[in-house]
Design an enzyme around this catalytic site. Structure first.
Site, PDB file in Angstrom:
ATOM      1  N   HIS A 118     -87.797  69.367 -51.654  1.00 55.40           N
ATOM      2  CA  HIS A 118     -87.125  68.857 -53.053  1.00 55.40           C
ATOM      3  C   HIS A 118     -85.749  69.234 -53.209  1.00 55.40           C
ATOM      4  O   HIS A 118     -85.597  70.833 -53.364  1.00 55.40           O
ATOM      5  CB  HIS A 118     -88.529  69.884 -53.288  1.00 55.40           C
ATOM      6  CG  HIS A 118     -89.584  69.134 -52.960  1.00 55.40           C
ATOM      7  ND1 HIS A 118     -90.802  70.517 -52.853  1.00 55.40           N
ATOM      8  CD2 HIS A 118     -90.720  67.967 -53.215  1.00 55.40           C
ATOM      9  CE1 HIS A 118     -92.374  68.936 -52.445  1.00 55.40           C
ATOM     10  NE2 HIS A 118     -91.638  68.334 -52.832  1.00 55.40           N
TER      11      HIS A 118
ATOM     12  N   GLU B 126     -85.463  73.777 -51.482  1.00 59.70           N
ATOM     13  CA  GLU B 126     -86.407  73.645 -51.010  1.00 59.70           C
ATOM     14  C   GLU B 126     -86.604  72.948 -49.792  1.00 59.70           C
ATOM     15  O   GLU B 126     -87.091  71.463 -50.029  1.00 59.70           O
ATOM     16  CB  GLU B 126     -88.227  73.907 -51.524  1.00 59.70           C
ATOM     17  CG  GLU B 126     -86.957  75.162 -52.984  1.00 59.70           C
ATOM     18  CD  GLU B 126     -88.449  74.940 -53.918  1.00 59.70           C
ATOM     19  OE1 GLU B 126     -89.563  74.832 -53.583  1.00 59.70           O
ATOM     20  OE2 GLU B 126     -88.494  75.902 -54.765  1.00 59.70           O
TER      21      GLU B 126
ATOM     22  N   HIS C 254     -98.939  83.165 -62.298  1.00 62.01           N
ATOM     23  CA  HIS C 254     -98.041  82.712 -61.007  1.00 62.01           C
ATOM     24  C   HIS C 254     -97.102  83.847 -60.633  1.00 62.01           C
ATOM     25  O   HIS C 254     -95.881  83.309 -61.227  1.00 62.01           O
ATOM     26  CB  HIS C 254     -98.493  82.030 -60.492  1.00 62.01           C
ATOM     27  CG  HIS C 254     -98.001  81.006 -59.380  1.00 62.01           C
ATOM     28  ND1 HIS C 254     -97.528  81.452 -58.435  1.00 62.01           N
ATOM     29  CD2 HIS C 254     -99.569  80.580 -58.698  1.00 62.01           C
ATOM     30  CE1 HIS C 254     -97.392  80.777 -57.746  1.00 62.01           C
ATOM     31  NE2 HIS C 254     -98.451  80.520 -57.018  1.00 62.01           N
TER      32      HIS C 254
ATOM     33  N   TYR D 134    -101.615  73.549 -46.629  1.00 54.30           N
ATOM     34  CA  TYR D 134    -101.311  74.546 -47.697  1.00 54.30           C
ATOM     35  C   TYR D 134    -102.044  74.192 -48.973  1.00 54.30           C
ATOM     36  O   TYR D 134    -102.167  73.080 -49.444  1.00 54.30           O
ATOM     37  CB  TYR D 134    -100.055  73.846 -48.404  1.00 54.30           C
ATOM     38  CG  TYR D 134     -98.523  74.152 -49.300  1.00 54.30           C
ATOM     39  CD1 TYR D 134     -98.404  75.589 -49.452  1.00 54.30           C
ATOM     40  CD2 TYR D 134     -98.590  73.640 -50.174  1.00 54.30           C
ATOM     41  CE1 TYR D 134     -98.062  76.256 -50.243  1.00 54.30           C
ATOM     42  CE2 TYR D 134     -97.398  74.507 -51.447  1.00 54.30           C
ATOM     43  CZ  TYR D 134     -97.483  75.458 -51.080  1.00 54.30           C
ATOM     44  OH  TYR D 134     -96.661  76.188 -51.726  1.00 54.30           O
TER      45      TYR D 134
ATOM     46  N   HIS E 101     -92.636  72.955 -61.478  1.00 53.45           N
ATOM     47  CA  HIS E 101     -90.890  73.630 -61.604  1.00 53.45           C
ATOM     48  C   HIS E 101     -90.036  72.398 -61.453  1.00 53.45           C
ATOM     49  O   HIS E 101     -90.624  71.533 -60.022  1.00 53.45           O
ATOM     50  CB  HIS E 101     -90.917  74.850 -60.829  1.00 53.45           C
ATOM     51  CG  HIS E 101     -91.087  75.244 -59.739  1.00 53.45           C
ATOM     52  ND1 HIS E 101     -92.256  74.263 -59.033  1.00 53.45           N
ATOM     53  CD2 HIS E 101     -89.941  75.473 -58.594  1.00 53.45           C
ATOM     54  CE1 HIS E 101     -91.553  74.229 -57.530  1.00 53.45           C
ATOM     55  NE2 HIS E 101     -90.080  75.005 -57.152  1.00 53.45           N
TER      56      HIS E 101
ATOM     57  N   HIS F 189     -91.675  69.079 -59.157  1.00 60.05           N
ATOM     58  CA  HIS F 189     -92.210  69.542 -57.811  1.00 60.05           C
ATOM     59  C   HIS F 189     -93.470  69.749 -58.018  1.00 60.05           C
ATOM     60  O   HIS F 189     -93.194  71.026 -59.262  1.00 60.05           O
ATOM     61  CB  HIS F 189     -91.856  69.238 -56.637  1.00 60.05           C
ATOM     62  CG  HIS F 189     -90.812  70.365 -56.374  1.00 60.05           C
ATOM     63  ND1 HIS F 189     -90.141  70.627 -57.130  1.00 60.05           N
ATOM     64  CD2 HIS F 189     -91.562  71.850 -55.635  1.00 60.05           C
ATOM     65  CE1 HIS F 189     -89.432  71.994 -56.982  1.00 60.05           C
ATOM     66  NE2 HIS F 189     -90.270  72.894 -55.514  1.00 60.05           N
TER      67      HIS F 189
END
Length: 428
Positions: free
Chosen positions: A359, A334, A285, A343, A328, A365
């Site tokens: 976050h 963020e 990813h 989403y 992560h 999160h």
């Protein structure tokens, strides 16, 4: 007012609403054409390097200095641009706010952020909700740039350099120090969205590196308005924002009286649906930085005052890979918002259009339990994520919260519940 556009990001533009309004050889001749006044609007220090030097020369009917003394608007400031004061280590998520009646300035509410205009660093995130035009009111933000993220309702943003019309899925930037007015394009229609107020270095396109010339946002898709003007006299109000507080000065004319201009310090709009998404075609990813539309850099290479990134429709084809955003803990903070759709990391609900999440740095999160189970055990065929548009304001500094952000019914107090249903798969 004209709503035609010039294209390109960072270009030097020239445009006139009346033939002959632009001087041919000098920026400030002894007598400007058509009886106009020459005025420079600077977006950077005079001595900034050429590639970061921002300015525009405006040729206007009256000079900007023609207004009465500013008077503080304490009550309006306390209702709208509330000071972020609280640090909260928890993961936080908000519902869409209640619809507000009134004009754009009355319908602003600060959620979170850090920094102030006099510090020239940081970002604050505001929500807007309005259904009325500003009429004889105009605004000028001396603190920072306003980056509008249109969520619902079509808007008309009239600036000194021309008029921009924008719809959901588009963003509009009004530079620091520029006078403007925000109205519903269709009178009486409710308009909602987000505003990222950038106190740091002006937004620019990110460097592309190995991506090459043609990825992410292309400069030719950024649209700048052509010259237009209002020659109106009467009773007008200029609302100025200085170091977090609102002030008002009376004027005897519309400040949008620029007949011609040239330069590179300009408002613009961009259609997020034109973003050329880069993704993996093998495995793993990519980091969310690959979705950066605009960046406000700092003096530390690779570390942003704020990155504006989006998560648009895209194909997912990675093999042997957990495809949604991974779990992560980030040294960056963020704030995320959702313009429309669902989403892909929050399929269980709760992250709604018009809402948001925060976050802060090193706040763990990732996908909710429902998204994790689906992505972990599904057959990995090519799949297209469609009909969605989320965005993120990512900053190196921690976001503080306003009292408004902590209100019951707006703040989702059960957000952490979405991560409580993970099953134990460890087999020893």
């Amino acid at each position: 007012m004209n709503t035609s556009y010039l294209s390109g990001f960072g270009n030097h533009f020239s445009t006139e609403a009346r033939p002959g309004a632009l001087p041919e050889d000098q920026n400030s001749p002894q007598v400007a054409p058509l009886g106009l006044y020459a005025e420079q609007l600077s977006g950077s220090a005079f001595t900034a390097p050429r590639h970061t030097n921002l300015y525009s020369w405006l040729y206007r009917i009256r000079p900007s200095v023609m207004h009465k003394a500013f008077k503080p608007l304490k009550a309006l400031t306390e209702k709208t641009f509330m000071k972020p004061e609280h640090i909260n280590p928890n993961q936080m998520r908000w519902n869409a706010p209640k619809a507000l009646t009134g004009n754009f300035i009355e319908g602003l509410r600060t959620v979170c952020g850090t920094g102030l205009g006099h510090e020239q660093r940081g970002l604050q995130v505001h929500l807007y909700s309005f259904n009325q035009g500003m009429k004889n009111q105009f605004m000028m933000n001396a603190d920072g740039d306003f980056l509008f993220v249109i969520q619902s309702g079509n808007v008309q943003i009239k600036t000194e350099l021309g008029t921009i019309q924008a719809e959901p899925g588009e963003i509009v930037l009004v530079p620091r120090g520029m006078k403007f007015q925000v109205n519903p394009l269709d009178p009486g229609t409710a308009c909602t969205g987000y505003v990222g107020e950038n106190f740091g270095a002006p937004f620019r396109l990110p460097e592309l590196g190995p991506i090459g010339a043609n990825g992410l946002a292309h400069r030719r898709h950024f649209l700048t308005p052509v010259a237009a003007f209002e020659d109106l006299e009467g009773k007008f109000e200029l609302i100025g924002k200085f170091n977090g507080a609102l002030w008002m000065a009376e004027m005897g004319h519309s400040p949008l009286d620029v007949v011609a201009w040239h330069g590179n310090y300009v408002p613009f709009k961009y259609d997020l649906r034109k973003f050329n998404t880069i993704n993996t075609v093998s495995f793993d990813h990519p980091d969310p930085s690959i979705f950066t539309v605009l960046t406000s850099p700092t003096d530390t290479p690779g570390v942003a005052n704020v990155d504006f990134a989006i998560f648009p429709p895209r194909w997912m084809v990675a093999e042997h890979t957990f495809r949604p955003p991974y779990f992560h803990r980030n040294c960056m903070s963020e704030y995320m918002g959702l313009i429309y759709g669902v989403y892909d990391a929050k399929t269980a609900g709760g992250f709604v259009p018009g809402g948001g999440s925060l976050h802060n740095f090193y706040s763990a999160h990732g996908p909710d339990a429902d998204s994790f189970e689906k992505a972990s055990f599904t057959d990995l065929k090519p799949h297209k994520i469609e009909d969605t548009m989320a965005f993120m304001f990512e900053s190196r500094t921690a976001y503080m919260l306003t009292d408004y952000a902590m209100e019951k019914g707006f703040l989702q107090e059960d957000y952490q519940d979405c991560w409580q249903g993970f099953k134990k798969h460890f087999k020893g």
